[in-house]
Design an enzyme around this catalytic site. Structure first.
Site, PDB file in Angstrom:
ATOM      1  CD  GLN A   1      -2.796  -1.474   0.332  1.00 30.09           C
ATOM      2  OE1 GLN A   1      -3.695  -0.646   0.187  1.00 30.09           O
ATOM      3  NE2 GLN A   1      -2.716  -2.560  -0.435  1.00 30.09           N
TER       4      GLN A   1
ATOM      5  N   GLY B   1     -11.766   2.838   4.034  1.00 29.42           N
ATOM      6  CA  GLY B   1     -10.863   1.932   3.338  1.00 29.42           C
ATOM      7  C   GLY B   1      -9.949   2.655   2.354  1.00 29.42           C
ATOM      8  CG  HIS B   2      -7.323   0.221  -0.065  1.00 27.74           C
ATOM      9  ND1 HIS B   2      -6.461  -0.818  -0.266  1.00 27.74           N
ATOM     10  CD2 HIS B   2      -8.507  -0.208  -0.558  1.00 27.74           C
ATOM     11  CE1 HIS B   2      -7.086  -1.820  -0.854  1.00 27.74           C
ATOM     12  NE2 HIS B   2      -8.329  -1.462  -1.038  1.00 27.74           N
ATOM     13  CG  ASN B   3      -6.914   3.689  -3.681  1.00 27.64           C
ATOM     14  OD1 ASN B   3      -6.320   2.709  -3.227  1.00 27.64           O
ATOM     15  ND2 ASN B   3      -6.332   4.584  -4.442  1.00 27.64           N
TER      16      ASN B   3
END
Length: 351
Positions: A203, A244-246
């Site tokens: 990540q 969460g990511h993005n």
């Protein structure tokens, strides 16, 4: 909490459109209408409590412009457009006195990398860690045990509560407030199943928190797999929110406690998401949409609509289905009764 306000001081703070009645004493506490005593300040912020105004013992009550009742003896009504907002102005004055701006400087127990940049007007509290290349802006206040990672940036006039964490390369805009235990920039949850096991996907993105955002206690905002996870200007996150990511959260959104947003979902400006709602990944929530508490969102949400339920449906449809669902036991009984009558008629016709 010790407070003391005269009526004229309250009037100066809230700028009422009308003052009804009079009170010569001082205000020493803030209380709900039913809990108030002489010397209390109260407010009518919700119309369901309107009947409590007439019986309240509060000495000063903030009431809306459509309230028509008169104050009692030695009692004053301050008529304002939004009583809750007016009370917030009073509380802001109290907050300033309870938590005055600290003296700028770096506490001796803090660990600050030689090439970190700390504004001379900033405050870095006990046991903080500021890593290489990090920046802390003007008048920002880092309380005890705050961690600011390598090349991370904290803007001006920020406030970071104890044990908050801003990871490597992450960025906070101006006037961001982060409450205790929050982690900004933890790894996104990304794995690929390879050769019979879950292999971690690096990540390598970051998190950008724009200006005037407030993040509650024990929130977690994952860094992007690549590019950025974004929390838009003026957005407010309640406690225990997971991003969460993005994910991209727009401007001036409200996310209530324990909301979970899965990776790569985009939430439009001014959206409101109720507590414990869960959003699947790679979705789009339109501008101004509202999502009810505990809703399960598994598909895109159009701008401006209100959805509720699990799975989430337009609110009116979900309410109708809920009513029908409650009637199912009676419906089954009727069907069974009708089936029995049909069987009896068939038997009679065979005779």
């Amino acid at each position: 909490m010790q407070i003391s306000f005269r009526l004229d001081e309250l009037v100066a703070m809230v700028s009422p459109v009308e003052v009804r009645g009079a009170y010569a004493g001082t205000i020493g506490r803030i209380a709900a209408l039913d809990d108030a005593e002489v010397g209390s300040l109260s407010f009518l912020g919700n119309s369901k409590y309107r009947s409590s105004v007439a019986t309240s013992r509060a000495s000063v009550i903030l009431v809306p412009t459509d309230y028509v009742g008169e104050p009692g003896p030695d009692q004053c009504h301050l008529v304002v457009a939004q009583p809750s907002v007016a009370l917030a102005l009073v509380c802001a004055r109290i907050e300033h006195s309870l938590w005055p701006r600290p003296t700028p400087g770096v506490h001796p127990s803090a660990v600050v990398a030689p090439d970190a940049t700390i504004s001379s007007s900033a405050t870095v509290g006990p046991l903080c860690v500021i890593e290489s290349g990090a920046h802390v802006g003007d008048r920002s206040h880092l309380q005890a045990q705050v961690f600011v990672g390598r090349n991370a940036r904290v803007g001006g006039d920020c406030w970071l509560a104890p044990s908050s964490y801003v990871a490597t390369e992450c960025e906070l805009g101006d006037r961001v407030r982060v409450h205790a235990g929050t982690v900004i920039g933890s790894d996104g949850f990304g794995y690929e199943f390879v050769d019979g096991q879950h292999a971690k996907v690096p990540q390598v993105g970051t998190v950008v928190v724009e200006a005037d955002v407030e993040i509650g206690a024990n929130c977690t905002i994952d860094r992007a797999r690549f590019n950025r996870t974004v929390i838009g200007q003026g957005t407010k996150l309640d406690n225990q929110v997971q991003i969460g990511h993005n994910v991209v959260v727009g401007r001036h959104c409200i996310l209530c406690g324990m909301v979970g947003v899965s990776g790569s979902t985009t939430i439009g400006d001014y959206a409101v998401i109720g507590g414990q709602a869960g959003l699947a990944g790679h979705l789009t929530v339109g501008k101004g949409a509202k999502i009810g508490g505990q809703a399960a969102v598994t598909s895109d949400i159009d701008p401006g609509i209100f959805v509720n339920g699990s799975p989430a449906l337009p609110y009116q449809l979900e309410r109708r289905l809920l009513v029908l669902n409650r009637r199912l036991p009676d419906l089954f009984k009727k069907v069974e009764s009708l089936a029995a009558q049909i069987d009896e008629l068939k038997k009679a016709s065979d005779l």
